[in-house]
Design an enzyme around this catalytic site. Sequence first.
Site, PDB file in Angstrom:
ATOM      1  CB  ALA A 110      -5.031   7.486  -7.402  1.00  0.00           C
ATOM      2  N   GLY A 121      -3.626   8.255  -2.503  1.00  0.00           N
ATOM      3  CA  GLY A 121      -4.897   7.562  -2.299  1.00  0.00           C
ATOM      4  C   GLY A 121      -4.793   6.435  -1.279  1.00  0.00           C
ATOM      5  CD  GLU A 179      -6.718  11.096  -0.944  1.00  0.00           C
ATOM      6  OE1 GLU A 179      -6.417  10.368  -1.909  1.00  0.00           O
ATOM      7  OE2 GLU A 179      -7.161  12.251  -1.074  1.00  0.00           O
ATOM      8  CD  GLU A 226      -1.915  12.811  -3.464  1.00  0.00           C
ATOM      9  OE1 GLU A 226      -1.047  13.128  -2.623  1.00  0.00           O
ATOM     10  OE2 GLU A 226      -2.814  11.990  -3.222  1.00  0.00           O
TER      11      GLU A 226
HETATM   12  N1  CAA Z   1       0.258   4.307  -9.828  1.00  0.00           N
HETATM   13  C1  CAA Z   1       0.634   3.440 -10.785  1.00  0.00           C
HETATM   14  N2  CAA Z   1       1.710   2.609 -10.677  1.00  0.00           N
HETATM   15  C2  CAA Z   1       2.440   2.702  -9.535  1.00  0.00           C
HETATM   16  C3  CAA Z   1       2.099   3.594  -8.493  1.00  0.00           C
HETATM   17  C4  CAA Z   1       0.940   4.421  -8.672  1.00  0.00           C
HETATM   18  N3  CAA Z   1       0.524   5.278  -7.726  1.00  0.00           N
HETATM   19  N4  CAA Z   1       2.998   3.450  -7.505  1.00  0.00           N
HETATM   20  C5  CAA Z   1       3.863   2.501  -7.907  1.00  0.00           C
HETATM   21  N5  CAA Z   1       3.538   2.046  -9.136  1.00  0.00           N
HETATM   22  C6  CAA Z   1       4.205   1.025  -9.923  1.00  0.00           C
HETATM   23  C7  CAA Z   1       5.491   1.539 -10.555  1.00  0.00           C
HETATM   24  O1  CAA Z   1       5.216   2.235 -11.763  1.00  0.00           O
HETATM   25  C8  CAA Z   1       6.246   0.244 -10.772  1.00  0.00           C
HETATM   26  O2  CAA Z   1       5.726  -0.395 -11.912  1.00  0.00           O
HETATM   27  P1  CAA Z   1       6.748  -1.106 -12.966  1.00  0.00           P
HETATM   28  O3  CAA Z   1       7.393  -2.205 -12.168  1.00  0.00           O
HETATM   29  O4  CAA Z   1       5.856  -1.600 -14.051  1.00  0.00           O
HETATM   30  O5  CAA Z   1       7.719  -0.055 -13.371  1.00  0.00           O
HETATM   31  C9  CAA Z   1       5.843  -0.607  -9.584  1.00  0.00           C
HETATM   32  O6  CAA Z   1       4.626  -0.019  -9.056  1.00  0.00           O
HETATM   33  C10 CAA Z   1       6.877  -0.574  -8.468  1.00  0.00           C
HETATM   34  O7  CAA Z   1       7.123   0.778  -8.129  1.00  0.00           O
HETATM   35  P2  CAA Z   1       8.596   1.412  -8.032  1.00  0.00           P
HETATM   36  O8  CAA Z   1       9.523   0.701  -8.967  1.00  0.00           O
HETATM   37  O9  CAA Z   1       8.470   2.882  -8.200  1.00  0.00           O
HETATM   38  O10 CAA Z   1       8.970   1.018  -6.532  1.00  0.00           O
HETATM   39  P3  CAA Z   1       9.987   1.773  -5.561  1.00  0.00           P
HETATM   40  O11 CAA Z   1      10.121   0.890  -4.368  1.00  0.00           O
HETATM   41  O12 CAA Z   1      11.220   2.190  -6.296  1.00  0.00           O
HETATM   42  O13 CAA Z   1       9.231   3.135  -5.127  1.00  0.00           O
HETATM   43  C11 CAA Z   1       7.322   4.410  -4.367  1.00  0.00           C
HETATM   44  C12 CAA Z   1       8.068   3.057  -4.346  1.00  0.00           C
HETATM   45  C13 CAA Z   1       8.199   5.469  -3.678  1.00  0.00           C
HETATM   46  C14 CAA Z   1       6.038   4.231  -3.595  1.00  0.00           C
HETATM   47  C15 CAA Z   1       7.071   4.841  -5.825  1.00  0.00           C
HETATM   48  O14 CAA Z   1       6.485   3.751  -6.528  1.00  0.00           O
HETATM   49  C16 CAA Z   1       6.149   6.007  -5.973  1.00  0.00           C
HETATM   50  O15 CAA Z   1       6.571   7.145  -5.759  1.00  0.00           O
HETATM   51  N6  CAA Z   1       4.871   5.767  -6.357  1.00  0.00           N
HETATM   52  C17 CAA Z   1       3.911   6.802  -6.613  1.00  0.00           C
HETATM   53  C18 CAA Z   1       3.396   7.424  -5.312  1.00  0.00           C
HETATM   54  C19 CAA Z   1       2.426   8.546  -5.624  1.00  0.00           C
HETATM   55  O16 CAA Z   1       2.794   9.533  -6.223  1.00  0.00           O
HETATM   56  N7  CAA Z   1       1.168   8.390  -5.175  1.00  0.00           N
HETATM   57  C20 CAA Z   1       0.141   9.388  -5.385  1.00  0.00           C
HETATM   58  C21 CAA Z   1      -0.686   9.030  -6.590  1.00  0.00           C
HETATM   59  S1  CAA Z   1      -1.876  10.289  -7.017  1.00  0.00           S
HETATM   60  C22 CAA Z   1      -3.147  10.054  -5.929  1.00  0.00           C
HETATM   61  O17 CAA Z   1      -3.141   9.164  -5.106  1.00  0.00           O
HETATM   62  C23 CAA Z   1      -4.293  11.049  -6.061  1.00  0.00           C
HETATM   63  C24 CAA Z   1      -5.390  10.904  -5.046  1.00  0.00           C
HETATM   64  O18 CAA Z   1      -5.563  11.738  -4.206  1.00  0.00           O
HETATM   65  C25 CAA Z   1      -6.295   9.768  -5.067  1.00  0.00           C
END
Ligand code: CAA
Length: 257
Positions: A65, A108, A111, A131
């Site tokens: 998400a 998400g 999911e 999460e």
């Molecule tokens: N939401 C918003 N933006 C996100 C995102 C997310 N879930 N995942 C990645 N992005 C964005 C980053 O902020 C980044 O944006 P910028 O270039 O503007 O900085 C861009 O995507 C590229 O991401 P990274 O630079 O972080 O890429 P990476 O290859 O170094 O890492 C990753 C990849 C490990 C997937 C890392 O992006 C990450 O940990 N993302 C978040 C994963 C996460 O925590 N997901 C759970 C979200 S909560 C949820 O989903 C609740 C639910 O149950 C519905």
Amino acid sequence: MSKKYINAYIEDSIGVVQLNRPDVLNALNRQMVDEIVETLEMYDRDDKINVIVVKGNEKVFAAGADIEEMMDESPLSLELADPFAVWDRIQLINKPILASVNGFALGGGFELALHCDLIIAAENAQFGFPEVKLGVMPGAGGTQLLSKAIGSRKALELIWLGESFSAKQARDFGVVNRVVAPELVEEETMRLAYQLANQAPISLRLIKESVKASEDLSLMDGMKLERKNFYLTFDSQDQTEGMKAFTEKRPPHFKGV
Ligand code: CAA
């Protein structure tokens, strides 16, 4: 079809939803989820479509998400907007949904894959629920869908730790159906989609209903539902065709009626 965050297109009798927000690794904001669900429902109503495929791009399925969108929410704003309620509607789709996963399927994104019926993954795909590391928890069905898929003990371990796991591990846990080389994911998904698209659509629909019901019903109630669905297939022309084709030693031609 013009949507802001997804590409939706039809290939023969297969309806495809491609997630298209590559700058943020297909992070799922509310509008994107609305677009996905509305398109799935549209495909489900379309008689010309037999099977649905949900996919990302060659680098990512979806990284969860949209964290930026939700970081300033309050319990009340979430309760009033109830942004995750729309996900429930995916469970009401009658047609087979295949998830084609390359790269990350996290939070998400995982999911969304779990809401699909089958998951075809690239060897380099990474699954997980991070999460807990954000001080929250899965909210779009993750705790329920993963527990039903692999049992609560393993689900707790994976969701508590929040660590990613590989496609092969996901297959060994029983979450992923097939693991193939990254360059073959699309091909394998479409091969499977075409294979399913050639089966009798009413059978597929009633099988999906029966199998999914097994997660909630007692054995006796589940067997009763299965029996009724079996009897119902005898109201279809495809049952006549399927059995006739068998006796005539030829492949059947199903019409979905
Ligand atoms: N939401 C918003 N933006 C996100 C995102 C997310 N879930 N995942 C990645 N992005 C964005 C980053 O902020 C980044 O944006 P910028 O270039 O503007 O900085 C861009 O995507 C590229 O991401 P990274 O630079 O972080 O890429 P990476 O290859 O170094 O890492 C990753 C990849 C490990 C997937 C890392 O992006 C990450 O940990 N993302 C978040 C994963 C996460 O925590 N997901 C759970 C979200 S909560 C949820 O989903 C609740 C639910 O149950 C519905």
